[in-house]
Scaffold this active site. Structure first.
Site, PDB file in Angstrom:
ATOM      1  N   GLU A 155       0.830  -1.211   0.000  1.00 49.57           N
ATOM      2  CA  GLU A 155       0.000   0.000   0.000  1.00 49.57           C
ATOM      3  C   GLU A 155       0.866   1.264   0.000  1.00 49.57           C
ATOM      4  O   GLU A 155       0.692   2.147   0.840  1.00 49.57           O
ATOM      5  CB  GLU A 155      -0.972  -0.060   1.172  1.00 49.57           C
ATOM      6  CG  GLU A 155      -1.868  -1.307   1.074  1.00 49.57           C
ATOM      7  CD  GLU A 155      -3.091  -1.286   1.961  1.00 49.57           C
ATOM      8  OE1 GLU A 155      -3.149  -0.478   2.894  1.00 49.57           O
ATOM      9  OE2 GLU A 155      -4.001  -2.104   1.708  1.00 49.57           O
TER      10      GLU A 155
ATOM     11  N   HIS B 262     -18.882  -8.862   5.320  1.00 53.45           N
ATOM     12  CA  HIS B 262     -17.521  -8.372   5.535  1.00 53.45           C
ATOM     13  C   HIS B 262     -16.830  -9.220   6.595  1.00 53.45           C
ATOM     14  O   HIS B 262     -17.370  -9.456   7.657  1.00 53.45           O
ATOM     15  CB  HIS B 262     -17.544  -6.911   6.004  1.00 53.45           C
ATOM     16  CG  HIS B 262     -16.179  -6.316   6.117  1.00 53.45           C
ATOM     17  ND1 HIS B 262     -15.706  -5.751   7.267  1.00 53.45           N
ATOM     18  CD2 HIS B 262     -15.180  -6.224   5.212  1.00 53.45           C
ATOM     19  CE1 HIS B 262     -14.464  -5.310   7.062  1.00 53.45           C
ATOM     20  NE2 HIS B 262     -14.129  -5.591   5.836  1.00 53.45           N
ATOM     21  N   HIS B 263     -15.636  -9.686   6.248  1.00 54.91           N
ATOM     22  CA  HIS B 263     -14.818 -10.498   7.167  1.00 54.91           C
ATOM     23  C   HIS B 263     -13.451  -9.870   7.311  1.00 54.91           C
ATOM     24  O   HIS B 263     -12.542 -10.173   6.543  1.00 54.91           O
ATOM     25  CB  HIS B 263     -14.653 -11.920   6.617  1.00 54.91           C
ATOM     26  CG  HIS B 263     -15.886 -12.760   6.682  1.00 54.91           C
ATOM     27  ND1 HIS B 263     -16.013 -13.942   5.986  1.00 54.91           N
ATOM     28  CD2 HIS B 263     -17.044 -12.611   7.373  1.00 54.91           C
ATOM     29  CE1 HIS B 263     -17.194 -14.482   6.242  1.00 54.91           C
ATOM     30  NE2 HIS B 263     -17.850 -13.695   7.065  1.00 54.91           N
ATOM     31  N   GLU B 264     -13.305  -8.988   8.259  1.00 52.23           N
ATOM     32  CA  GLU B 264     -11.958  -8.473   8.564  1.00 52.23           C
ATOM     33  C   GLU B 264     -11.330  -9.428   9.573  1.00 52.23           C
ATOM     34  O   GLU B 264     -11.967  -9.809  10.556  1.00 52.23           O
ATOM     35  CB  GLU B 264     -12.049  -7.068   9.160  1.00 52.23           C
ATOM     36  CG  GLU B 264     -10.719  -6.511   9.667  1.00 52.23           C
ATOM     37  CD  GLU B 264      -9.647  -6.476   8.577  1.00 52.23           C
ATOM     38  OE1 GLU B 264      -9.892  -5.893   7.514  1.00 52.23           O
ATOM     39  OE2 GLU B 264      -8.554  -7.069   8.798  1.00 52.23           O
TER      40      GLU B 264
ATOM     41  N   HIS C 266      -9.042  -7.746   0.554  1.00 50.03           N
ATOM     42  CA  HIS C 266      -8.182  -6.584   0.798  1.00 50.03           C
ATOM     43  C   HIS C 266      -6.965  -7.014   1.605  1.00 50.03           C
ATOM     44  O   HIS C 266      -7.040  -7.961   2.389  1.00 50.03           O
ATOM     45  CB  HIS C 266      -8.960  -5.492   1.543  1.00 50.03           C
ATOM     46  CG  HIS C 266      -9.831  -4.682   0.616  1.00 50.03           C
ATOM     47  ND1 HIS C 266      -9.886  -3.324   0.639  1.00 50.03           N
ATOM     48  CD2 HIS C 266     -10.636  -5.081  -0.400  1.00 50.03           C
ATOM     49  CE1 HIS C 266     -10.706  -2.899  -0.306  1.00 50.03           C
ATOM     50  NE2 HIS C 266     -11.188  -3.935  -0.939  1.00 50.03           N
ATOM     51  N   GLU C 267      -5.868  -6.300   1.393  1.00 44.88           N
ATOM     52  CA  GLU C 267      -4.578  -6.629   2.039  1.00 44.88           C
ATOM     53  C   GLU C 267      -4.112  -8.051   1.713  1.00 44.88           C
ATOM     54  O   GLU C 267      -3.344  -8.643   2.477  1.00 44.88           O
ATOM     55  CB  GLU C 267      -4.634  -6.446   3.561  1.00 44.88           C
ATOM     56  CG  GLU C 267      -4.904  -5.034   4.020  1.00 44.88           C
ATOM     57  CD  GLU C 267      -6.383  -4.750   4.157  1.00 44.88           C
ATOM     58  OE1 GLU C 267      -7.165  -5.677   4.388  1.00 44.88           O
ATOM     59  OE2 GLU C 267      -6.763  -3.564   3.999  1.00 44.88           O
TER      60      GLU C 267
ATOM     61  N   GLU D  86      -7.518  -5.857  -3.381  1.00 45.89           N
ATOM     62  CA  GLU D  86      -6.986  -4.520  -3.203  1.00 45.89           C
ATOM     63  C   GLU D  86      -5.506  -4.602  -3.540  1.00 45.89           C
ATOM     64  O   GLU D  86      -5.101  -4.373  -4.668  1.00 45.89           O
ATOM     65  CB  GLU D  86      -7.230  -4.040  -1.773  1.00 45.89           C
ATOM     66  CG  GLU D  86      -6.863  -2.595  -1.575  1.00 45.89           C
ATOM     67  CD  GLU D  86      -6.987  -2.172  -0.122  1.00 45.89           C
ATOM     68  OE1 GLU D  86      -7.397  -1.037   0.104  1.00 45.89           O
ATOM     69  OE2 GLU D  86      -6.625  -2.965   0.787  1.00 45.89           O
TER      70      GLU D  86
ATOM     71  N   GLU E  23      -8.876   4.878   0.268  1.00 45.22           N
ATOM     72  CA  GLU E  23      -9.102   5.236   1.664  1.00 45.22           C
ATOM     73  C   GLU E  23      -7.944   6.009   2.278  1.00 45.22           C
ATOM     74  O   GLU E  23      -8.122   6.723   3.265  1.00 45.22           O
ATOM     75  CB  GLU E  23      -9.412   3.986   2.496  1.00 45.22           C
ATOM     76  CG  GLU E  23      -8.250   3.061   2.759  1.00 45.22           C
ATOM     77  CD  GLU E  23      -7.999   2.069   1.624  1.00 45.22           C
ATOM     78  OE1 GLU E  23      -8.521   2.319   0.526  1.00 45.22           O
ATOM     79  OE2 GLU E  23      -7.281   1.084   1.841  1.00 45.22           O
TER      80      GLU E  23
END
Lengths: 704, 704
Positions: free
Chosen positions: A182, A413-415, A483-484, A502, A508
């Site tokens: 990132e 959503h699964h963070e 993401h990540e 991502e 963001e």
């Protein structure tokens, strides 16, 4: 041919042009050439006097890679580095058409020369085979470790592959890092790559920088001759991601594999192979953007029903959280007081669903619906979130029922905050819940340090995790956006339910860091997006969130029209409209473009593009005659005579143009836009003006 | 009470005897005593002048632990070691009866004094609370890290708990090892514990020895006064196993937690607590075998239906593989030739099912049914086995159908070779297959190095894996027995479907190593089995497999009758009859005992026992008046007048005695036995003679 010493030599399906070029060098002794179908690209493989494998790449009679190394260091075994002899060479030519489930084109043509070279290390009797494909616009090769029965295990201590380029190319690079990509991009000659000497707009949650002279791939370069090269990999499966160590003096680039916590690189067995090492080659920068080699080097998915997932656009509770006006964390119990209002409440969700239904969005996502956020980042602990327990102000059954009535799909959503093994353990129950509630897909996140401890986001173990997730969600008929996660390598061909990821610096960062410089989005298509689609989450309307410095900081660094144009220039089958509903409601004019723009295409034309400067792209909507154009620039204003000759000749189109107003400027007047509509055809030329940090979006609806 | 400085002092539910003893020391200042209900055991807690927490344990007015340390080192934070002040002390007394789902007794009584002490570290404001229970036969204490809201994460660099004993006790020990406990035991004074100086009968697949003076728990010791102590832990959840570093000079024992690959010990959050640190105390050795403190310190399971799993006996393809006459590996394709015949074929399985049905066995297990074995141990690679694909000579549906017709339950075998993350990923599909085929339970195995790499069998991550598996299998209604897992800590109370584990040197070592010395099985109940049941897999008939040295090597080091007696002396709710069917068929006399002996009990009486010498145990079958006696000895012959006064007075019993023949000897005549039958009652005394390495098994069937 027989003069070639100690080779069992076979040529299969040898085409005329291949034979003519292939046989010539064999009369010498220790090398072999493979040419692209149009003869533009040449791949040379040879053995040195010590039996080391070396390769070179030429294009347009210029040397691009000179005597690159091949081989491996093994843990506790003699290196696979020298003492090789040829066993056989098989060549063939490939010309096949295939259709991706979704994409930038409806149909793709894979045309290349293919070669498999079998080597044996005389002293050990070990085999190392090389598979190579030479395209008109690049080269891919990979190693095979052949098995003669049992899958004996071995450990890679290092991959020796090097890419010795032949000049001090200008390179677009981000620093080597085992856990994140990132970063904004730097542009320097290779000899000046020095991570510590650059100023990085950070804000990254967790970093593991490697060295000052290690960079990540795709690494895109311009040669002093004006050629364009990009080094990346394809089909990264059961192997760590490849980064590149730069020898600033010798201009050497060497594979640097992401290690595990013990410093080992990969755990393999005989019968395995590596990912493809890929060199993309272009005479003009814009050609890189339609280079499809990385897709060609991936496999088709297994024959399964793919009708259950559909590209589309989604809305969510997201920008509010990044701006800091709402929180992911909800109340522990009903009536619990919170420092910030909770974002993903039942009320917010119902409003999103209403808005999605009214404006033709396929999906709605709520981040922060589940327990765990209230405890902070959880350090390095094993369990951080529940993926089945909602906060008391989130009525999942009611939300589902409502979405179903309105015909809107839901995304879960699964963070994980990096707690991956616990996530995998909860996954069956989490997907059971999603199935029960009728969800369509899941967005994952991996902010923070990985558990298993010592593993990195881009190491072999995590690479396998992402694929496990893609397979396991496909089995249960959910699509996936991550993401990540590790940056993509064309695996969306084989795992089409894994829509995008991502794996780069997203929108963001504008909300809570020095942000992304205006050039950022013009570089992404030339680097990160070469591997696959990105969930950049565009569509933020740069409404002032404050004034003065704070204005510049807490909003996107573009004009409004550039946010619109990103839907075309940054390809993804799943695009978020990342902004706040209030901003869309108060700006129905520009919002119309986000409503209209599709996410699946029949064809793509890159009109012109230069990394760091501008990208002008036109795409035709899948199954339709309508075209969409996205044009973006960096911090400089630009003019461009847009020739509409990509349109169907003789057909009329209603062109609606969303253009920067004359005084628009990303810093001072980002919201200044002008919407005009006219009828056009393929002979027309539109004179486009882009503001500093600006853009232009155009919809071209074909008349019946 | 008010003279005690700086304490907010509360006594809840303070019983008379507690109060009388508890209040006296408070008039002094910086210590507090808690007594067992019968006053035999005393636990003393105090703060030093530097605010360090110290504890001592006394029994029978002798000091057993003198000034043991308490506290922790944290990674990157000030240690929780000194500077503490008292915040409060709560004491209470506990007297409750509870019933395990299965076990050695139908009902247990938990009777102890309980105390919770709240400490605060003045300089940091951090809390560290101590929970302590003092029983008539030992002590348990654990640490709590209280949360005042958010679950802040922290990392334990070390646990400081020490157990300074007060003499050079004789200790039964195995060396510290992060990955295995499959050692035979050494017996030395603590001052002479030195792993490198002992001769270990190894054969262990993968070891990670710690240091020459580290030992594992349970560590059982005899004091110079003749008292018996054992140090272990209870309820090991989300924490690494505790081993013990011995200070040979000072006779100190200090907690040594199994680290992860980075050297960290545990990843916790505020709100978490440690397992219980347990000291079992007995005046006579045999009393240790009925000490139930470790069970009492575990929790009851959640209120769920447990009717679906039943203790029982099982048969399998197992000893043949260990003897090397058959293989786990099957053919890759039909007709593939193998070096050894495949063990788990359809034919073998049908025969086992027939035999189980004819002889009243509940379950049948086949090891080596699934693909992966043909590739060797797989090194350290991530994926080694498929848990859903059978070899072509294993017809799973046919086997299941056959077992169902015969009323025999099937157990699935899941060997991971340490590739745990892949196993977890395959688990949902593996359990789907088991459910579809009607399997009842699963036996897991963890031979080899763990993936995630750097993790150990006994570290925090794996501890959580075993529990995840117990929970996940329970959810799907399968029972579980695990091999090469961490040694038990009474968790079978909370997870009753997790019947047993191996976690010690089992019977199989006799087949391919120097084996187990005859004393081994007399030590196990005093050490490993204090934590929970063991799947030792007894019932091997020591039929000569060769002659001379090979005879001694490739068979169990016991007489036949000792193998029978092990079903009583080594408790497990799930017992294998590990031998070959041919041996059972050719020896129907002694096999009758294996047919008869149950695996679930209403009561247990240890008649006499001495670790390293002999164990004589009687147990009453659950829900029945029948008793079973098992008596085993080490390499020495013994005589014992067996008083039958544990029988119901006045009732007649048919006693069938399986005794070593007069000339029996484990080395020279292991198969020499004599079976006699007589009617007895509680007033009778049977004169038992055990051969060297021998045993005696008796069934006592109550007449109606």
């Amino acid at each position: 041919m027989m003069s070639f010493p100690a080779i069992s030599f076979r040529i299969c399906l040898l085409t005329g042009f291949l034979a003519s070029f292939a046989l010539e060098p064999l009369r010498a002794s220790r090398f072999f050439n493979l040419f692209s179908p149009d003869l533009f690209v040449q791949f040379n493989i040879q053995l040195t006097a010590e039996g080391e494998i070396r390769y070179s790449v030429y294009a347009d009679k210029k040397t691009l890679i000179k005597q690159g190394k091949m081989g491996f260091h093994l843990l506790g075994q003699a290196p696979l580095e020298k003492g090789f002899r040829w066993l056989s060479i098989d060549t063939s030519s490939v010309d096949e058409r295939w259709e991706p489930h979704w994409g930038e084109e409806r149909q793709l043509r894979k045309r290349c020369s293919r070669m498999v070279v079998q080597f044996e290390q005389t002293a050990t009797g070990k085999r190392l085979d090389l598979e190579c494909m030479v395209f008109n616009d690049g080269v891919g090769f990979r190693y095979h470790f052949p098995s003669s029965g049992r899958h004996e295990a071995f450990i890679l201590a290092d991959e020796l592959t090097s890419f010795p380029v032949t000049g001090d190319h200008d390179a677009f690079w981000i620093p080597g890092d085992y856990d994140t990509n990132e970063y904004a991009y730097a542009l320097t000659p290779l000899s000046k790559v020095h991570a510590a000497k650059e100023v990085w707009p950070h804000g990254i949650g967790f970093r593991s920088p490697v060295s000052d002279s290690t960079v990540q791939t795709p690494l895109t370069m311009r040669t002093p001759d004006g050629m364009w090269l990009s080094i990346h990999e394809a089909a990264l499966v059961n192997y760590p991601a490849m980064q590149l160590d730069i020898d600033r003096k010798e201009l050497g680039l060497k594979a640097h594999l992401v290690p595990d916590g013990l410093g080992n690189k990969a755990y393999l067995r005989l019968g395995d192979h590596t990912p493809w090492r890929v060199l993309l080659i272009a005479r003009r920068a814009s050609e890189l953007l339609t280079n499809r080699i990385i897709l060609h080097l991936n496999e088709d998915p297994p024959e399964t029903d793919c009708s259950w997932f559909k590209p589309g656009k989604y809305l969510g509770i997201w920008w509010e959280m990044h701006l800091g006006t709402h929180s992911w964390a909800g109340p522990r119990s009903e009536g619990d007081s919170l420092a910030l209002p909770h974002g993903a409440t039942t009320g917010s969700m119902l409003r999103l669903i209403d808005f999605a239904a009214a404006n033709g969005f396929s999906y709605v996502l709520a981040e922060g619906w589940n327990r765990g956020w209230e405890h902070g980042d959880g350090g390095w602990s094993e369990r951080k979130f529940s993926f089945t327990e909602a906060y008391p102000d989130v009525d999942l059954p009611r939300i589902s029922e409502y979405a179903k009535d309105k015909g809107v799909g839901l995304m879960m959503h699964h963070e994980t905050y990096g707690a991956v093994t616990d996530y995998e353990r909860q996954l069956p129950a989490a997907l059971d819940l999603m199935e029960k509630l009728g969800y369509k897909g899941v967005k994952t996140g991996y902010v923070g340090r990985i558990v298993p401890r010592g593993e990195h986001h881009d190491g072999q173990w995590m690479v396998n995790h992402y694929l496990h997730l893609a397979q396991f969600t496909a089995l249960r008929k959910f699509f996936l956006v991550s993401h990540e996660s590790v940056r993509p390598t064309g695996l969306h061909r084989s795992y089409p339910n894994w829509f995008s990821c991502e794996a780069a610096r997203g929108n963001e960062f504008n909300a809570w860091s020095a942000g992304n410089p205006p050039e950022h989005e013009t570089i992404l298509p030339f680097t990160r997006l070469l591997g696959g689609p990105m969930d950049y989450t565009p569509g933020i309307f740069p409404v002032a969130a404050g004034s003065g410095d704070s204005l510049a900081l807490r909003r996107v660094h573009t004009t409004l029209c550039k946010q619109l144009a990103l839907y075309v220039t940054l390809y993804s089958p799943l695009q978020m409209a990342g902004g706040k509903l209030e901003d869309y409601e108060s700006h129905p004019g520009p919002f119309q473009f986000i409503r209209d723009v599709p996410t699946d295409w029949d064809s793509t034309v890159v009109l012109d593009a230069m990394p760091g400067d501008f990208v002008y792209t036109a795409r035709r909507k899948r199954g339709s005659g309508d075209w969409y154009v996205g044009m973006i620039t960096d911090e400089l204003a630009r003019k461009y005579p847009l020739r509409l000759d990509f349109l169907e000749p003789g057909r009329k189109y209603v062109a609606r143009m969303y253009a920067d107003a004359p005084d628009a400027h990303w810093q001072t007047r980002p919201m200044a836009y002008k919407i005009t509509e006219q009828t056009v055809d393929a002979r027309d030329v539109l004179n486009i003006r882009l503001a500093p940090g600006g853009g232009c979006a155009i919809s071209l609806k074909a008349e019946e």
